[in-house]
Design an enzyme around this catalytic site. Structure first.
Site, PDB file in Angstrom:
ATOM      1  N   GLY A 227       0.659  -1.211  -0.174  1.00 56.66           N
ATOM      2  CA  GLY A 227       0.104  -0.217  -0.001  1.00 56.66           C
ATOM      3  C   GLY A 227       0.271   1.450  -0.174  1.00 56.66           C
TER       4      GLY A 227
ATOM      5  N   ASP B 154       3.433  -1.369 -14.265  1.00 57.82           N
ATOM      6  CA  ASP B 154       3.618  -2.060 -13.073  1.00 57.82           C
ATOM      7  C   ASP B 154       4.027  -3.321 -13.148  1.00 57.82           C
ATOM      8  OD1 ASP B 154       3.023  -0.128 -11.116  1.00 57.82           O
ATOM      9  OD2 ASP B 154       1.647  -0.812 -10.235  1.00 57.82           O
TER      10      ASP B 154
END
Length: 364
Positions: free
Chosen positions: A95, A145
């Site tokens: 996160g 990503d």
């Protein structure tokens, strides 16, 4: 980590990511139980609890959903995974805007394919990892990503044009500092998917108005002043268009040798700070802690700083003259601590490599 180009990968724009020094390790072995049983279990070094899961079953909101998603994506390509025990250890914070889920799915895809006796090229590994997260877990992410986690090269940033798929490695010898805001987000929470929905709504509206666009990033900057959109949608489009321009300017800086490296890195830092302001004001995806860190970093002498990742928390990346960086970071930590009563973790990194296989004793 994305140097610049936030929220462009699902809007047909260019991005400029690189791999950082921190790693996620995935170790796999045959599944437990009867020889012909397809059993799956995962254990994370973070908590040490074994979680048994069924890749064919429904997603459960557990971290092993990402593993199950990889199994499904592999099997759609004919890679039959005969059950597995999977252990995960990571120094990539969750996160924090540093693609921890992509690191997990890319490494798992590479490891499980090897367990099944199949060697996949990096492009396929990236696609498997993206499908696991996008199609199975339900994060409406782009491919950036996963692509950088699979294809990164040491000492290089990757210019990746998501509209065409074109990629080009660019030299990046700079040293970056990462400062953790301590604020965590989950991509499965509402903010990220809401922003993507807003971008899709804006694109539909522009097409209905006669704009022939494949993606928002194609819109010229000169059109912004005349667009007829709801105020919040106009802000989202403004970020996408201006961020696209900033990425292309950053690529020009890294590709050029007409100016000394410090001068080019200083200009890149200014672009990073502009990108943060756009994330804060137009995309409304920053957080107070990140805004404090970015503003303070620049005032203390950094070339530039920005919140990296999807937003709403995570990590600020700072670019500064290496002779001043350590001083800036220490003062930055002290200022942050005076406000929030805690010292933010900070570490330095250079551009690293993508996924790689390492054998453990006793393995093939």
């Amino acid at each position: 980590m994305n140097l610049i180009g936030e929220h462009l990968d699902y809007n047909g724009g260019p991005v400029l990511p690189m791999a950082i020094a921190r790693r996620t390790a995935v170790v796999v072995g045959p599944g437990a139980g009867a020889a012909r049983a397809r059993s799956f279990e995962g254990v994370s070094a973070r908590d040490g609890v074994v979680d048994r899961f069924d890749p064919a079953g429904p997603m459960r909101g557990a971290w092993t959903d990402y593993l199950a998603g990889v199994v499904r994506a592999l099997e759609r390509r004919g890679v039959r995974v005969p059950g597995a025990s999977i252990a995960v250890a990571s120094t990539v914070p969750e996160g924090a805007g540093l693609a921890s889920s992509a690191a997990l799915t890319v490494a798992t895809a590479r490891a499980l394919a090897a367990l099944a006796g199949v060697r996949l090229n990096a492009e396929v590994v990236a696609e498997v990892a993206w499908e696991a997260e996008h199609e199975e877990v339900g994060v409406r992410c782009g491919r950036m990503d996963q692509v950088i986690s699979a294809l990164a090269l040491p000492g290089k940033a990757l210019f990746y044009d998501t509209a065409t798929g074109a990629r080009r490695a660019l030299p990046f010898r700079g040293r970056l500092w990462l400062i953790d805001t301590g604020v965590r987000h989950r991509l499965t929470d509402g903010g990220y998917n809401q922003r993507r929905s807003e971008c899709e709504e804006a694109l539909r509206s522009l097409r209905e108005q006669g704009w022939k666009l494949n993606a928002l990033a194609e819109l010229p900057a000169t059109a912004l002043s005349s667009l007829r959109l709801a105020p919040h949608l106009l802000r989202r489009v403004t970020h996408i268009v201006s961020e696209t321009s900033r990425v292309r300017s950053a690529v020009d800086l890294l590709s050029s040798s007409s100016a000394p490296a410090p001068q080019r890195l200083s200009a890149l830092g200014a672009l990073m700070s502009e990108a943060h302001a756009s994330m804060r004001d137009d995309f409304q995806a920053s957080c107070e802690e990140a805004d404090v860190l970015v503003e303070a970093a620049v005032k203390l002498g950094a070339w530039g700083a920005r919140l990296t990742g999807a937003g709403w928390g995570g990590t600020v990346v700072m670019l500064a003259d290496e002779r001043d960086a350590a001083r800036v970071v220490v003062e930055l930590q002290h200022q942050f601590a005076r406000i929030y009563r805690r010292i933010p973790e900070a570490w330095a990194t250079r551009a690293g490599s993508g996924v790689k296989r390492e054998s453990v004793p006793g393995s093939k």
